[in-house]
Design an enzyme around this catalytic site. Structure first.
Site, PDB file in Angstrom:
ATOM      1  N   CYS A   9      -1.331 -29.915 -33.324  1.00  0.00           N
ATOM      2  CA  CYS A   9      -2.385 -30.928 -33.141  1.00  0.00           C
ATOM      3  C   CYS A   9      -3.807 -30.352 -33.129  1.00  0.00           C
ATOM      4  O   CYS A   9      -4.742 -31.045 -33.525  1.00  0.00           O
ATOM      5  CB  CYS A   9      -2.132 -31.719 -31.859  1.00  0.00           C
ATOM      6  SG  CYS A   9      -0.603 -32.689 -31.899  1.00  0.00           S
ATOM      7  N   ASN A  21      -0.936 -41.580 -31.113  1.00  0.00           N
ATOM      8  CA  ASN A  21      -1.158 -40.140 -31.276  1.00  0.00           C
ATOM      9  C   ASN A  21      -0.892 -39.761 -32.726  1.00  0.00           C
ATOM     10  O   ASN A  21       0.253 -39.659 -33.144  1.00  0.00           O
ATOM     11  CB  ASN A  21      -0.223 -39.374 -30.328  1.00  0.00           C
ATOM     12  CG  ASN A  21      -0.316 -37.862 -30.475  1.00  0.00           C
ATOM     13  OD1 ASN A  21      -0.922 -37.350 -31.411  1.00  0.00           O
ATOM     14  ND2 ASN A  21       0.304 -37.145 -29.560  1.00  0.00           N
ATOM     15  N   HIS A  70      -8.027 -34.344 -27.893  1.00  0.00           N
ATOM     16  CA  HIS A  70      -6.878 -34.839 -28.648  1.00  0.00           C
ATOM     17  C   HIS A  70      -6.228 -36.016 -27.931  1.00  0.00           C
ATOM     18  O   HIS A  70      -5.911 -35.929 -26.745  1.00  0.00           O
ATOM     19  CB  HIS A  70      -5.872 -33.701 -28.836  1.00  0.00           C
ATOM     20  CG  HIS A  70      -4.529 -34.138 -29.309  1.00  0.00           C
ATOM     21  ND1 HIS A  70      -4.348 -35.010 -30.355  1.00  0.00           N
ATOM     22  CD2 HIS A  70      -3.281 -33.822 -28.878  1.00  0.00           C
ATOM     23  CE1 HIS A  70      -3.057 -35.206 -30.545  1.00  0.00           C
ATOM     24  NE2 HIS A  70      -2.394 -34.507 -29.651  1.00  0.00           N
TER      25      HIS A  70
END
Length: 352
Positions: free
Chosen positions: A135, A305, A269
Site C-alpha cells: 500500500c 481501501n 493510507h
C-alpha cells in the site's frame, strides 16, 4: 533542486457496492468453519470497526492499467504539460492487470509501459517502470522521483497508484468487504522554489511480519486449492501499525526541520478508520498533543481501501476542493504516510 506537485488526477470507479450487498454472501473463517453470527451482525460490526459503508469496483471491461491511464490524463491536464516531456512514469500497484473472470495476474509488459502506450507518448526517453511496495507504493514512487530530480536526471515525472482489488478478493472472506478499486496520479516537476519534499522515512519489517498480508486459498474449503486471493491478519497489522507508523512519522517530521505545530494535514493510507484514527492520535501523543480537528481527511467511508490509490486519490480530492473542511495553500506543510504488505512503512513531509 527540488520538486513540486503541479498536477493531480484520480479515477473513482462508477460501480458502487454497499455493505447491504454482502448480506447474501456465505462467509467462513480462515479454517473453513462457519461464522457464529448472521451476516447483518457481521456487517454491522465491520462498519463499526472500519468505517466503510460502501466501496467502488471497476467495470468488467476495465483493468488496472486503464484506470491508471484515466487518472494520469487528469493529472497531465491539471499540470498543463505536454506528456511527451515526461522523463519517468512510475506505477505503483500490487497485482497487475487481472482481467474480469480470470485468476491470472498480467504484469508483462509493465503497467507503466501500458500507461505510456495508452497516453500515446512516443518519446523513448520517457522511461516507465513499476514498483511493488504494498500500500505505501505511491509514496515510495514519490521518494524515487524526488531522488531522480535531485540527481539532475529528471525534470518531470508522473507517479501513479492504481489497484483493482475486486479482482483478487475471496467472496467467502469477511475482509473482502474492506477492499476496493481506484487510481490516483501526480505530476512532479523540478522547481527552484522552496518547499517540496523536506524529508522522508521508509522501512521494511520482514523478520516476523512478512506474511501479515499474503496470497492464500479461499476460506471456503470447497473452493479450488489452486486459486489464491488476498489475505491478511488484521489483528497483527493493527498492532504493528499502531506501534511503528507513528514512530516513522515522528522521525520524518523531526528530520524535516518543521514542528508539529507547522503540520496542517496528514494524508494517511485509507486502511481502516479506527486504525488510522489510532495512528494519528498516537503520533500526536508522541508530541504531547491532541490531534487537531480535520487534520486527517478521510474517504474510506465511501471509497473503501484501494491500497496504493488511497493517498494520491485523497490528495487529488483535497486539491480540487471536494472534501469538506480541507484546503491546501502555498506554504502549507503536510505529511503523506502509509503502511502495507511487506510489512512496509513510509512517510513524507512536504511543503506545498
Amino acid at each position: 533542486m527540488n520538486f513540486k506537485i503541479t498536477g493531480t488526477g484520480s479515477y473513482i470507479p462508477n460501480v458502487v457496492t454497499r455493505n447491504a450487498d454482502f448480506e447474501q454472501h456465505e462467509f467462513f473463517n480462515l479454517d473453513g468453519s462457519s461464522f457464529p453470527q448472521d451476516n447483518p451482525t457481521t456487517i454491522r460490526k465491520f462498519k463499526a470497526i472500519t468505517g466503510i459503508e460502501e466501496r467502488r469496483y471497476i467495470e468488467p471491461e476495465m483493468n488496472t492499467s486503464d484506470i491508471a491511464t484515466l487518472a494520469s490524463k487528469k493529472a497531465i491536464e491539471d499540470a498543463g504539460i505536454d506528456p511527451e516531456t515526461l522523463d519517468y512514469i512510475i506505477v505503483a500497484h500490487n497485482y497487475g492487470d487481472v482481467k474480469s473472470n480470470t485468476v491470472q495476474s498480467d504484469t508483462v509488459p509493465s503497467l507503466a509501459t501500458r500507461v505510456k502506450a495508452k497516453l500515446k507518448i512516443s518519446n523513448p526517453k520517457c522511461v516507465g517502470y513499476d514498483i511493488l511496495f504494498g500500500c505505501p507504493g505511491w509514496i515510495e514512487g514519490m521518494v524515487q522521483a524526488n531522488a531522480f530530480i535531485k540527481a539532475g536526471i529528471a525534470k518531470r515525472c508522473l507517479v501513479i497508484g492504481a489497484e483493482a482489488l475486486s479482482r483478487v478478493v475471496d467472496s467467502h472472506d469477511r475482509d473482502s468487504m474492506i477492499f476496493s478499486d481506484g487510481a490516483g496520479a501526480a505530476i512532479l516537476e523540478a522547481s527552484e522554489e522552496t518547499g517540496g519534499i523536506l524529508s522522508h522515512e521508509s522501512a521494511t519489517f520482514s523478520l516476523q511480519e512478512s506474511e501479515y498480508i499474503y496470497f492464500g486459498k479461499s476460506n471456503n474449503s470447497k473452493s479450488s486449492e489452486d486459486i489464491r486471493f488476498i489475505k491478511m491478519n488484521g489483528r497483527k497489522i493493527y498492532e504493528f501499525a499502531l506501534v511503528n507508523v507513528p514512530k516513522a512519522m515522528k522521525t520524518c517530521l523531526e528530520n524535516s526541520g518543521k514542528s508539529i505545530e507547522d503540520l496542517k494535514t496528514v494524508f494517511i493510507h485509507q486502511a481502516n478508520e479506527k486504525m488510522d484514527e489510532a495512528i494519528i492520535n498516537r503520533f500526536y501523543k508522541l508530541h504531547n498533543m491532541q490531534a487537531p480537528e480535520h487534520v486527517m481527511p478521510m474517504t474510506i467511508h465511501e471509497l473503501g481501501n484501494s491500497s496504493v490509490a488511497t493517498v494520491p486519490t485523497l490528495l487529488d480530492l483535497v486539491r480540487k476542493g471536494k472534501i469538506d473542511h480541507q484546503k491546501l495553500e502555498k506554504g502549507d506543510v503536510v505529511m503523506f504516510a502509509s503502511v502495507g504488505a511487506g510489512m512496509n512503512i513510509n512517510a513524507i513531509t512536504y511543503e506545498v
